[in-house]
Design an enzyme around this catalytic site. Structure first.
Site: not given
Length: 253
Positions: A88, A145, A172, A233
Site C-alpha cells: 500500500e 491505498h 480513509k 510521504s
C-alpha cells in the site's frame, strides 16, 4: 444527518475546515523529534509518524522510547501512528502476523492518539486490533491505498462503508488518478460517503492531477488533508505553509 466528530487532543475531526496532518519519516529518534517539532511549530493539527521508515520499528523498546520522546515534543498536538505496508505504498515488507504484532506494540506503548489500521488484511485480525485500540482509548483511522488506479465510485463508497462497519473511527482512502474523470470520481464518492456515513472520512486523489482534492475537503467532505514540512510521504502533498492559506481561502462561511 448529524455527523460524529473525533477528538484527538486539541484537534476535532469532522467539523469546520479540514485539519492538516504532517507525516514524519525519519529513520532515527533525533531525526523524528526534529521533524515533529518543526511540524508542530509550523502549525500542524496532527503529526503522522510513519513507523515503516523507522530503523527500530520491530524493536518494541526502541519504538516506545521514540514514541515517548515524540509525545513529549508534541505537547497537545495529536499523534497518528502508521505502519504502511509495502503493497500500500510503504517502506518495509512484512508478513501479516508481523504487521499486527507491530500494531499491538504501538498500542502497548501508550503514546499514540490514533492508529492507522489497513482494512484489507485478515478480517478477524483487523477487528481484533480495532477492539484493542478502543480498549486503550486510541482512535482508529482505517485505510486503503491505490497507487496505480482510481476504483469506480460505488467501489470507493463500499470500501469506506466497510471500514465504518469494521469499527473505524475515521475511514480513509487514497487513490491515483490517470485522468480528470478519476479526480471527479473520487470527489463524487467522497460526497456520497460523507452523506451516508456517521463517521468523518479522509479521502484524497494523489499526484498533481489530484491536488485539488487536498484543498476541497470542506466542500466535498474530507476531514483531514496531508501536507509537508520538508519531504513528502506521498505524491501530490502540498507544503503546510501554502495549504494553510489555501484552506482559509476556500473555507465555507
Amino acid at each position: 444527518m448529524s455527523k460524529n466528530t473525533v477528538k484527538l487532543r486539541s484537534t476535532m475531526l469532522g467539523e469546520g475546515r479540514p485539519k492538516m496532518a504532517v507525516p514524519i519519516t525519519g529513520t532515527t529518534e533525533s531525526e523524528l523529534v526534529k521533524q515533529a517539532t518543526k511540524a508542530r511549530e509550523a502549525g500542524a493539527d496532527l503529526i503522522e509518524w510513519r513507523i515503516d521508515y523507522f530503523e527500530g520499528v520491530q524493536d518494541e523498546a526502541q519504538l516506545t522510547k521514540v514514541g515517548d520522546s515524540l509525545r513529549e515534543a508534541l505537547g497537545e498536538t495529536a499523534l497518528l501512528v502508521t505502519f504502511r505496508t509495502m503493497s500500500e505504498g510503504g517502506e518495509l515488507e512484512l508478513s501479516d502476523d508481523d504487521y499486527f504484532e507491530i500494531c499491538k506494540k504501538v498500542l502497548a506503548g501508550n503514546y499514540a492518539d490514533a492508529l492507522d489500521v489497513e482494512r484489507y488484511h485478515d478480517e478477524t485480525k483487523v477487528k481484533a486490533v480495532v477492539e484493542a485500540a478502543h480498549a486503550n482509548g486510541v482512535k482508529v483511522v482505517m485505510s486503503n491505498h491505490h497507487f496505480h488506479e482510481t476504483p469506480d465510485e460505488a467501489d470507493i463508497v463500499a470500501r469506506l462503508t466497510s471500514m465504518a462497519e469494521f469499527g473505524a473511527d475515521v475511514p480513509k482512502i487514497a487513490v491515483m488518478p490517470t485522468s480528470v474523470d478519476d479526480v471527479l470520481t473520487l470527489l463524487t464518492a467522497t460526497h456520497e460517503a460523507n452523506e451516508k456515513l456517521d463517521q468523518p472520512i479522509i479521502t484524497m486523489s494523489m499526484g498533481d492531477l489530484g491536488k485539488v482534492s487536498r484543498l476541497s475537503g470542506e466542500v466535498f467532505g474530507s476531514c483531514l488533508t496531508f501536507a509537508t514540512v520538508g519531504a513528502a510521504s506521498a505524491p501530490g502533498q502540498i507544503s503546510l505553509a501554502h495549504l494553510k492559506n489555501e484552506l482559509e481561502d476556500l473555507k465555507l462561511s
